[in-house]
Design a protein around this motif. Structure first.
Motif, PDB file in Angstrom:
ATOM      1  N   LEU A  51       0.825  -1.211   0.000  1.00  0.00           N
ATOM      2  CA  LEU A  51       0.000   0.000   0.000  1.00  0.00           C
ATOM      3  C   LEU A  51       0.859   1.262   0.000  1.00  0.00           C
ATOM      4  O   LEU A  51       0.446   2.296  -0.538  1.00  0.00           O
ATOM      5  CB  LEU A  51      -0.925  -0.009   1.224  1.00  0.00           C
ATOM      6  N   PHE A  52       2.036   1.171   0.592  1.00  0.00           N
ATOM      7  CA  PHE A  52       2.939   2.322   0.613  1.00  0.00           C
ATOM      8  C   PHE A  52       3.288   2.772  -0.802  1.00  0.00           C
ATOM      9  O   PHE A  52       3.237   3.972  -1.122  1.00  0.00           O
ATOM     10  CB  PHE A  52       4.207   1.958   1.390  1.00  0.00           C
ATOM     11  N   TYR A  53       3.639   1.815  -1.668  1.00  0.00           N
ATOM     12  CA  TYR A  53       4.002   2.180  -3.042  1.00  0.00           C
ATOM     13  C   TYR A  53       2.792   2.649  -3.842  1.00  0.00           C
ATOM     14  O   TYR A  53       2.934   3.439  -4.783  1.00  0.00           O
ATOM     15  CB  TYR A  53       4.667   0.990  -3.733  1.00  0.00           C
ATOM     16  N   LEU A  54       1.596   2.173  -3.477  1.00  0.00           N
ATOM     17  CA  LEU A  54       0.402   2.635  -4.183  1.00  0.00           C
ATOM     18  C   LEU A  54       0.033   4.063  -3.790  1.00  0.00           C
ATOM     19  O   LEU A  54      -0.437   4.849  -4.635  1.00  0.00           O
ATOM     20  CB  LEU A  54      -0.772   1.702  -3.882  1.00  0.00           C
ATOM     21  N   LEU A  55       0.233   4.400  -2.519  1.00  0.00           N
ATOM     22  CA  LEU A  55      -0.223   5.703  -2.014  1.00  0.00           C
ATOM     23  C   LEU A  55       0.873   6.771  -2.012  1.00  0.00           C
ATOM     24  O   LEU A  55       0.563   7.953  -1.892  1.00  0.00           O
ATOM     25  CB  LEU A  55      -0.759   5.539  -0.584  1.00  0.00           C
TER      26      LEU A  55
END
Length: 360
Positions: free
Chosen positions: A50-54
């Motif tokens: 989720l870090f790389y998505l957000l």
């Protein structure tokens, strides 16, 4: 001097093997540590995902002079709103389909046998596969095993989801600090690297970060579009459990190459309970969606940045599944990308000049 270097190298190898041997002998001491690491693996992997998505959204808001902590809180509020909309518009249908599918799963074998027997009565198929033949009995047995496997997998999946709810509750906390402090992690890591290697290490970390970002964001975007295409196609042919099967297919397609084949199995099984023609149309829809994904979407989103040979991918997935199960399958490609970048930089830093001298 050469003998001295050789002697030190041999001692290093022996010491490394001795450490590994002692680690296996003292594994009972490490078991609590391994248990804790295994417990934290899923939350940290999902938080990193989720870090790389957000992160692109956080960086965009930061350029608008919004503090990173405030940006994360704003995104959490947006997610809460999306979850509320999901619970109203999507969740009731998805919940009903899941419950109905679990209740009807034991009857899938009976429906498949009826369809197969009905299809067997046709003059063409009776000549190709006689009902008394060994091939027919084997085909029926394989279908029974396949449906039983799918049913057990779904039941186990529901059980796993219910057991890890408490673990997944830690994801928002981990993700908050990742998004807030993520930009500082590479600089802190570089402090542990000797000064003469920091420039190369900085480039290596940047390449790893870029590769993971492109892989994760691209993979999610592609499979989201793939799921939508499949859902529209399944609605057109009136396939039962269209929403559930589309979500399962999109999730399984996160696994390169092999995931597409695995995702087809539950769709075909459900379609066969209706009619053979429904199964054929389902396969056609899946193939069309896969072709659009592979030939149109992937070149546009990925380009040649993540070009990995299909044979390499299959080998990595087999190794990951053998040693680490489903988590190994999910992490096989990202781990390979990271190791490849690390080895390239280590080679460039320590071995390239020596090998060139030997060649010259």
């Amino acid at each position: 001097m050469n003998h001295s270097k050789y002697f030190r190298t041999c001692l290093s190898i022996i010491a490394t093997m001795l450490i590994i041997y002692l680690a296996f002998k003292l594994s009972f001491i490490l078991l609590p540590v391994l248990y804790v690491l295994n417990l934290l693996l899923i939350p940290f992997v999902l938080s990193g995902f989720l870090f790389y998505l957000l992160r692109p959204i956080i960086n965009f808001l930061q350029k608008k002079n919004i503090h990173r902590g405030v940006s994360v809180i704003l995104i959490y509020f947006v997610f809460a709103g999306l979850l509320f909309v999901f619970s109203i518009l999507v969740w009731p249908t998805l919940r009903d389909q899941v419950l109905t599918f679990v209740d009807n799963a034991p009857h899938l074998v009976t429906d498949l046998q009826k369809q197969l027997q009905h299809y067997q009565m046709s003059s063409f198929m009776s000549k190709v596969i006689p009902s008394e033949s060994e091939l027919y009995s084997r085909l029926t047995d394989y279908l029974n095993r396949l449906v039983s496997l799918v049913t057990n997998s779904i039941s186990n999946f529901v059980g796993v989801i219910s057991n890890v709810v408490i673990i997944l509750a830690t994801i928002p906390i981990i993700l908050y600090y990742m998004l807030k402090e993520g930009s500082k992690i590479p600089h802190k890591f570089l402090h542990f690297i000797p000064r003469q290697y920091r420039r190369e290490s900085k480039e290596m970390l940047h390449e790893i970060d870029t590769a993971l970002s492109q892989f994760i964001v691209g993979r999610v975007l592609i499979n989201l579009i793939l799921g939508v295409m499949m859902y529209i196609g399944f609605l057109i042919i009136d396939l039962p459990y269209a929403l559930l099967l589309s979500l399962i297919s999109a999730a399984l397609n996160l696994i390169p190459y092999v995931g597409a084949l695995i995702a087809t199995i539950p769709v075909v099984i459900v379609a066969l309970t209706v009619s053979p023609s429904m199964a054929i149309w389902s396969v056609i829809i899946i193939v069309i969606a896969q072709q659009i994904q592979d030939n149109i979407l992937s070149p546009i989103i990925y380009g040649k940045q993540l070009d990995i040979h299909p044979l390499t991918t299959v080998i990595l997935l087999l190794i990951g599944a053998e040693f680490f199960g489903i988590m190994g399958v999910i992490l096989a490609i990202p781990a390979y990308m990271i190791m490849k970048i690390i080895f390239v930089h280590i080679y460039r830093l320590f071995f390239s000049d020596k090998i060139e001298d030997i060649v010259d």
